[in-house]
Write a protein that holds these residues in place. Structure first.
Motif, PDB file in Angstrom:
ATOM      1  N   LEU A   9       0.813  -1.224   0.000  1.00  0.00           N
ATOM      2  CA  LEU A   9       0.000   0.000   0.000  1.00  0.00           C
ATOM      3  C   LEU A   9       0.844   1.270   0.000  1.00  0.00           C
ATOM      4  O   LEU A   9       0.437   2.289  -0.549  1.00  0.00           O
ATOM      5  CB  LEU A   9      -0.914   0.009   1.233  1.00  0.00           C
ATOM      6  N   GLY A  10       2.020   1.202   0.608  1.00  0.00           N
ATOM      7  CA  GLY A  10       2.915   2.365   0.619  1.00  0.00           C
ATOM      8  C   GLY A  10       3.370   2.715  -0.796  1.00  0.00           C
ATOM      9  O   GLY A  10       3.453   3.888  -1.173  1.00  0.00           O
ATOM     10  N   ASN A  11       3.648   1.687  -1.613  1.00  0.00           N
ATOM     11  CA  ASN A  11       4.016   1.943  -3.012  1.00  0.00           C
ATOM     12  C   ASN A  11       2.848   2.554  -3.765  1.00  0.00           C
ATOM     13  O   ASN A  11       3.018   3.406  -4.632  1.00  0.00           O
ATOM     14  CB  ASN A  11       4.398   0.645  -3.743  1.00  0.00           C
ATOM     15  N   ALA A  15       3.202   6.470  -5.024  1.00  0.00           N
ATOM     16  CA  ALA A  15       3.530   6.657  -6.436  1.00  0.00           C
ATOM     17  C   ALA A  15       2.426   6.208  -7.376  1.00  0.00           C
ATOM     18  O   ALA A  15       1.946   6.953  -8.222  1.00  0.00           O
ATOM     19  CB  ALA A  15       4.822   5.904  -6.753  1.00  0.00           C
ATOM     20  N   LEU A  16       2.013   4.969  -7.186  1.00  0.00           N
ATOM     21  CA  LEU A  16       1.181   4.342  -8.208  1.00  0.00           C
ATOM     22  C   LEU A  16      -0.167   5.030  -8.425  1.00  0.00           C
ATOM     23  O   LEU A  16      -0.601   5.208  -9.568  1.00  0.00           O
ATOM     24  CB  LEU A  16       0.993   2.873  -7.804  1.00  0.00           C
ATOM     25  N   VAL A 140       8.461  12.164  -8.973  1.00  0.00           N
ATOM     26  CA  VAL A 140       9.362  11.631  -7.934  1.00  0.00           C
ATOM     27  C   VAL A 140       8.947  12.110  -6.550  1.00  0.00           C
ATOM     28  O   VAL A 140       8.231  13.103  -6.410  1.00  0.00           O
ATOM     29  CB  VAL A 140      10.826  12.089  -8.150  1.00  0.00           C
ATOM     30  N   GLY A 141       9.421  11.388  -5.550  1.00  0.00           N
ATOM     31  CA  GLY A 141       9.289  11.845  -4.169  1.00  0.00           C
ATOM     32  C   GLY A 141      10.460  12.764  -3.853  1.00  0.00           C
ATOM     33  O   GLY A 141      11.426  12.853  -4.620  1.00  0.00           O
ATOM     34  N   GLU A 142      10.368  13.395  -2.700  1.00  0.00           N
ATOM     35  CA  GLU A 142      11.382  14.360  -2.257  1.00  0.00           C
ATOM     36  C   GLU A 142      12.807  13.788  -2.361  1.00  0.00           C
ATOM     37  O   GLU A 142      13.731  14.479  -2.800  1.00  0.00           O
ATOM     38  CB  GLU A 142      11.069  14.719  -0.797  1.00  0.00           C
ATOM     39  N   LEU A 176       6.792  16.747  -8.184  1.00  0.00           N
ATOM     40  CA  LEU A 176       6.803  16.193  -6.823  1.00  0.00           C
ATOM     41  C   LEU A 176       5.503  15.489  -6.463  1.00  0.00           C
ATOM     42  O   LEU A 176       4.425  16.058  -6.603  1.00  0.00           O
ATOM     43  CB  LEU A 176       7.056  17.310  -5.825  1.00  0.00           C
ATOM     44  N   THR A 177       5.624  14.253  -6.033  1.00  0.00           N
ATOM     45  CA  THR A 177       4.460  13.510  -5.557  1.00  0.00           C
ATOM     46  C   THR A 177       4.204  13.928  -4.116  1.00  0.00           C
ATOM     47  O   THR A 177       5.105  13.802  -3.283  1.00  0.00           O
ATOM     48  CB  THR A 177       4.742  11.997  -5.570  1.00  0.00           C
ATOM     49  N   PRO A 178       3.006  14.447  -3.805  1.00  0.00           N
ATOM     50  CA  PRO A 178       2.748  14.812  -2.411  1.00  0.00           C
ATOM     51  C   PRO A 178       2.882  13.564  -1.540  1.00  0.00           C
ATOM     52  O   PRO A 178       2.270  12.536  -1.836  1.00  0.00           O
ATOM     53  CB  PRO A 178       1.308  15.332  -2.419  1.00  0.00           C
ATOM     54  N   ALA A 179       3.753  13.658  -0.531  1.00  0.00           N
ATOM     55  CA  ALA A 179       4.036  12.459   0.262  1.00  0.00           C
ATOM     56  C   ALA A 179       2.932  12.212   1.279  1.00  0.00           C
ATOM     57  O   ALA A 179       2.801  12.950   2.247  1.00  0.00           O
ATOM     58  CB  ALA A 179       5.375  12.616   0.965  1.00  0.00           C
ATOM     59  N   ALA A 180       2.110  11.206   1.026  1.00  0.00           N
ATOM     60  CA  ALA A 180       1.101  10.842   2.020  1.00  0.00           C
ATOM     61  C   ALA A 180       1.806  10.019   3.094  1.00  0.00           C
ATOM     62  O   ALA A 180       2.658   9.198   2.790  1.00  0.00           O
ATOM     63  CB  ALA A 180      -0.005  10.038   1.363  1.00  0.00           C
ATOM     64  N   LYS A 181       1.435  10.261   4.336  1.00  0.00           N
ATOM     65  CA  LYS A 181       2.087   9.536   5.436  1.00  0.00           C
ATOM     66  C   LYS A 181       1.415   8.184   5.566  1.00  0.00           C
ATOM     67  O   LYS A 181       0.242   8.114   5.946  1.00  0.00           O
ATOM     68  CB  LYS A 181       1.918  10.364   6.713  1.00  0.00           C
TER      69      LYS A 181
END
Ligand code: SF4
Length: 329
Positions: A9-11, A15-16, A140-142, A176-181
């Motif tokens: 789920l983190g992937n 990103a996905l 991409v992520g940060e 930038l992909t907003p980083a969901a926690k």
């Protein structure tokens, strides 16, 4: 995405799900990076192909659509390797040694010897992966922004040496992909190496079982102790996957001790199952007929090869290595 095998789920959240939206906004190229997997896992390649296929199946399950984007395995388009070689000629060593992930991973990953030529050079391979499609944007992520910056520097240097008055490679921008926690079941970041994942392929009973043992706000020792969903990993799952009324119900019920954690986890599991079920149905179609997935890969590598091939003709021409019989270029 590297050939990591089945995704969690983190992937998906990192990103996905973003890629699935992007395929309608851009002309997208997505590839399973099996060569990148080799930069750290070179010693045993026995699972490499299966891992690549598992990634592809999860992409298809999540909703990437071969009619709307190009999907392939990196090693099926060997032009990436040729461009990597050429770019490696002009990339100063200092640029690579300065890449933050290089130092960090060499220090943190002790169980493998990463003192290899391939590992140092993998950001150059990434640059080739991007520039060969003349990519305008890279999602991409940060943590990957430095790699896109390096790609821009390499593109600039290439254009300077060989572009004459033409710009052969555009300088790509990071999207930038907003980083969901997204915490794993133990509250740390969800990651295969922590063994705390919920996989996209986990059946309903496994998801429910994993949720049952998931850590919660430690303040709620007894059912009557109020808690705080902002410091609870289950609360984080709700924020990402549950609908608004459920999130409010959790917030209110947790803070007032009006609900119990078991009930709350059940709602989180419901939300996950309703997202995973349709994915697993889509995946099954390809699992039952693996040839279908392979056909998608073949069609994808042929589309990618055409674009990559046209870029390589330009690159060879610019560098004085055109395949045509002519002495000037
Ligand atoms: S009620 Fe829900 S949000 Fe609150 S501590 Fe329990 S599991 Fe976490």
């Amino acid at each position: 995405m590297r050939s990591t095998g089945k995704l969690h789920l983190g992937n998906y959240v990192g990103a996905l799900d973003n890629w699935v939206r992007m395929q309608d906004q851009y002309e997208c190229f997505f590839f399973v990076a099996d060569w990148h997997a080799l930069t750290t896992d070179y010693a045993d390649t026995s699972k490499l192909k299966q891992n690549s296929i598992d990634v592809l199946l999860d992409w298809l399950a999540a909703g990437l659509d071969p009619e709307r984007c190009v999907m392939f395995i990196q090693s099926h388009v060997p032009a990436h390797a040729e461009l990597h070689l050429l770019l490696s000629m002009i990339t100063p060593l200092g640029w690579l040694e300065r890449v933050p992930t290089y130092k960090e991973q060499r220090e943190n990953i002790q169980e493998k010897d990463l003192g290899t030529y391939g590992f140092l050079g993998y950001p150059v391979l990434q640059s080739a992966d991007i520039l060969i499609y003349k990519g305008d944007f890279v999602p991409v992520g940060e943590d990957q922004v430095a790699h896109v910056e390096l790609t821009r520097e390499i593109a600039r240097r290439f254009n300077l040496f060989y572009g004459k008055r033409n710009q052969i490679f555009p300088e790509p921008q990071a999207l930038l992909t907003p980083a969901a926690k997204l915490p794993g079941t133990d509250g740390r970041k969800m990651s295969k190496s922590y063994g705390n994942t919920i996989m996209l392929t986990d059946p309903e009973q496994v998801v429910r079982q994993k949720l049952k043992t998931m850590v919660t706000d430690p303040a709620r020792v007894r059912r009557t102790d109020p808690g705080n969903p902002d410091v609870c990993p289950v609360g984080d799952l709700h924020k990402v996957f549950s609908d608004r009324p459920t999130i409010l119900k959790v917030d209110e019920g947790c803070r007032s001790a009006g609900i119990g954690c078991i009930e709350c986890k059940g709602w989180a599991a419901d939300a996950l199952v309703s997202i995973l079920n349709p994915m697993q149905e889509r995946r099954k179609k390809y699992e039952d007929n693996p040839r279908l997935a392979w056909d998608i890969l073949e069609a994808g590598s042929s589309r990618a090869s055409k674009v990559a091939g046209a870029t390589m003709d330009e690159v060879r021409d610019a560098m004085g290595m055109s395949l045509d019989y002519k002495l000037d270029h």
